[in-house]
Design an enzyme around this catalytic site. Structure first.
Site, mmCIF file in Angstrom:
data_model
loop_
_atom_site.group_PDB
_atom_site.id
_atom_site.type_symbol
_atom_site.label_atom_id
_atom_site.label_comp_id
_atom_site.label_asym_id
_atom_site.label_seq_id
_atom_site.Cartn_x
_atom_site.Cartn_y
_atom_site.Cartn_z
ATOM 1 C CD GLU A 404 -53.187 47.417 36.249
ATOM 2 O OE1 GLU A 404 -54.048 48.313 36.240
ATOM 3 O OE2 GLU A 404 -53.085 46.551 37.158
ATOM 4 C CD GLU A 409 -57.407 52.549 35.970
ATOM 5 O OE1 GLU A 409 -58.157 51.808 36.634
ATOM 6 O OE2 GLU A 409 -56.300 52.941 36.368
#
Length: 526
Positions: A404, A409
């Site tokens: 990932e 974020e």
């Protein structure tokens, strides 16, 4: 004595030569065309000799100027069809030339501009815009006189190209000089039509390309030169640099030179996939898939394909979270009991929030490259937007073995921090070993920023506005540490609550909240 006389003769001959040109000119290897000269940063008059000279000093590949003809058939350089309230085609040069430019220069004739552009200039081509006239016949006459003057003063090697809104003017130029480079300005003819008529390039406004996005690819396939006018904002300059335009006409040549240095294309990257969101309605189904329902991480939003949750409007993709009750179609689905991260969804008969999650799974995947996403983020406690990637083998090997990459974020309870992270079998948040760093950011919910990843077989660099804040190197151990030598797909989503986003609760007064995405661009090296 005769020898001295011979030397004197040579000296006199040399002094008689006009210092108007160099033996050769090679147009600078850049795409910068100074619009009406390089005038803005120096506060010079547009279409002035001073602006032309500054464009030459900057070594722009081209300097554009506007040509009109007076009532007594004098070719002058000025933009508008009137000058100091005098209609140019109805006024004599003597009447017009009484008024000087703001810097004290005389109103330049075309001869003045040509001679100035030929002097001490080895890099900057002259881009001659012949303005449409009140009649076709007069437009043809102006064109003939322009071409004759260029031939008379020997300026042809210095002419980069001719541009006009009048298609018949371009045809007349080619009739006189079939080798001339012509560019059409009006934006209403396809590259195919230009190619059929022998037009060298198109020079269209930004909106022409937005209305006809396929024209860029079509022009490249047909060998039609791509130019755009007049581009002055950084984001728009970047757009046409990323699309590898041959020329960009600008009032901000200095800024364009700066953006060239920052452009991925200047470092060997080529744009291979993008969505500029120049349409209205649902996201392009040829590029994006939806995820549905609850997904993971104890998140409280229910993902839908409703247009209120994901839509394109005013040139941006909007992913919007709403506070609303919605039935959980996964309620008491026993298959969820086999997925420990989804057990929470088994017990919920409804959700309190909706949002969207878009992915390129089965549409587009990439191994290595640069990903740029320009976005403005949602605000408020409980929000958790992300721009991230998963390995294309996720269904086969599961997370975290698939790898990932979290390009961006953000959690609403930390409004000044952006995180960039990788998760692998060896490094992940379940073990507390994820490779993660953050960067301070201001106004993430008010301003657009470019969130980027540069990913090679050796390294990953996470960036905000071209500033690297997390650098990760391939340790060359096993796939558990570096599962990144495979295809990955892209994900854009706005989550609500969850194990991280909801760590300090959810402010229920903030909804709706949205992430606005201006563009997504993916580059790879040749």
């Amino acid at each position: 004595m005769r020898y001295l006389q011979f030397l004197l003769f040579l000296a006199i001959l040399a002094s008689c030569r006009t210092d108007t040109s160099v033996a050769k000119i090679a147009f600078a290897d850049n795409m910068v065309v100074a619009h009406r000269g390089a005038w803005k940063s120096q506060n010079l008059p547009e279409n002035s000799i001073a602006a032309l000279r500054h464009a030459i000093d900057l070594k722009c590949t081209g300097s554009e100027f506007d040509i009109r003809m007076t009532a007594d058939n004098v070719l002058i350089v000025t933009h508008d069809d009137d000058y100091h309230s005098l209609v140019i085609e109805e006024s004599s040069f003597a009447q017009l030339s009484r008024f000087k430019l703001e810097n004290g220069e005389a109103l330049p004739t075309l001869r003045d501009i040509l001679l100035a552009g030929m002097k001490n200039n080895s890099t900057t081509g002259l881009v001659c815009e012949i303005k449409p006239s009140k009649t076709k016949e007069r437009g043809q006459l102006i064109t003939k006189k322009v071409m004759d003057l260029i031939d008379e003063v020997g300026a042809d090697p210095f002419i980069h190209s001719f541009i006009s809104f009048d298609y018949d003017i371009l045809k007349k130029i080619l009739e006189i000089n079939p080798k001339a480079k012509t560019q059409y300005l009006n934006g209403n003819k396809s590259p195919k039509k230009l190619a059929a008529d022998g037009i060298w390039g198109l020079d269209y406004r930004i909106n022409s390309f937005r209305r006809n996005p396929t024209w860029i690819k079509e022009a490249k396939e047909l060998g039609i030169a791509l130019n755009v006018w007049t581009v002055n904002e950084q984001e728009e300059l970047d757009l046409f640099l990323d699309n590898e335009f041959d020329l960009i006409t600008t009032n901000e040549p200095e800024l364009l030179f700066e953006r060239v240095k920052e452009s991925p294309t200047s470092r060997g990257y080529q744009l291979v996939w993008s969505d500029e969101f120049d349409y209205t309605g649902k996201p392009d189904s040829t590029k994006w898939n939806y995820a549905y329902g609850f997904i993971a991480n104890q998140e409280e939003q229910y993902y839908t394909d409703d247009i209120k949750n994901a839509r394109v409007e005013k040139g941006v993709l909007v992913i919007e979270a709403h506070k609303e009750k919605i039935k959980n179609e996964q309620y008491q689905d026993k298959e969820l009991l086999n997925k420990h991260w989804m057990k929470y969804a088994y017990e919920l008969d409804s959700a309190k929030y909706t949002s969207s999650r878009l992915t390129t799974l089965d549409k587009a995947t990439w191994k290595y490259g640069r990903i740029d996403v320009r976005a403005k983020l949602p605000k408020g406690r409980g929000m958790w937007p992300a721009i991230w990637m998963l390995g294309n083998n996720r269904e086969e090997v599961k997370w975290p073995k698939c790898g990932e990459i979290d390009i961006m974020e953000y959690v609403g309870f930390e409004p000044d921090s952006i995180y960039g992270t990788i998760h692998t079998s060896a490094y992940n948040h379940m073990k507390g070993t994820q490779k993660e760093k953050s960067i301070f950011i201001e106004n993430a919910g008010d301003d657009f920023h470019v969130f980027s990843l540069e990913w090679t077989p050796q390294t990953m660099d996470f960036m905000v506005d071209d500033q690297v804040f997390n650098h990760i190197e391939n340790e060359h151990l096993t796939i558990d540490e570096w599962p990144f030598d495979q295809e990955f797909y892209l994900i854009l989503n706005v989550a609500v609550g969850g194990s991280w986003g909801g760590k300090k609760g959810i402010d229920e007064t903030i909804f709706p909240q949205q992430m606005a995405v201006d563009y997504v661009r993916v580059f790879q090296t040749n």
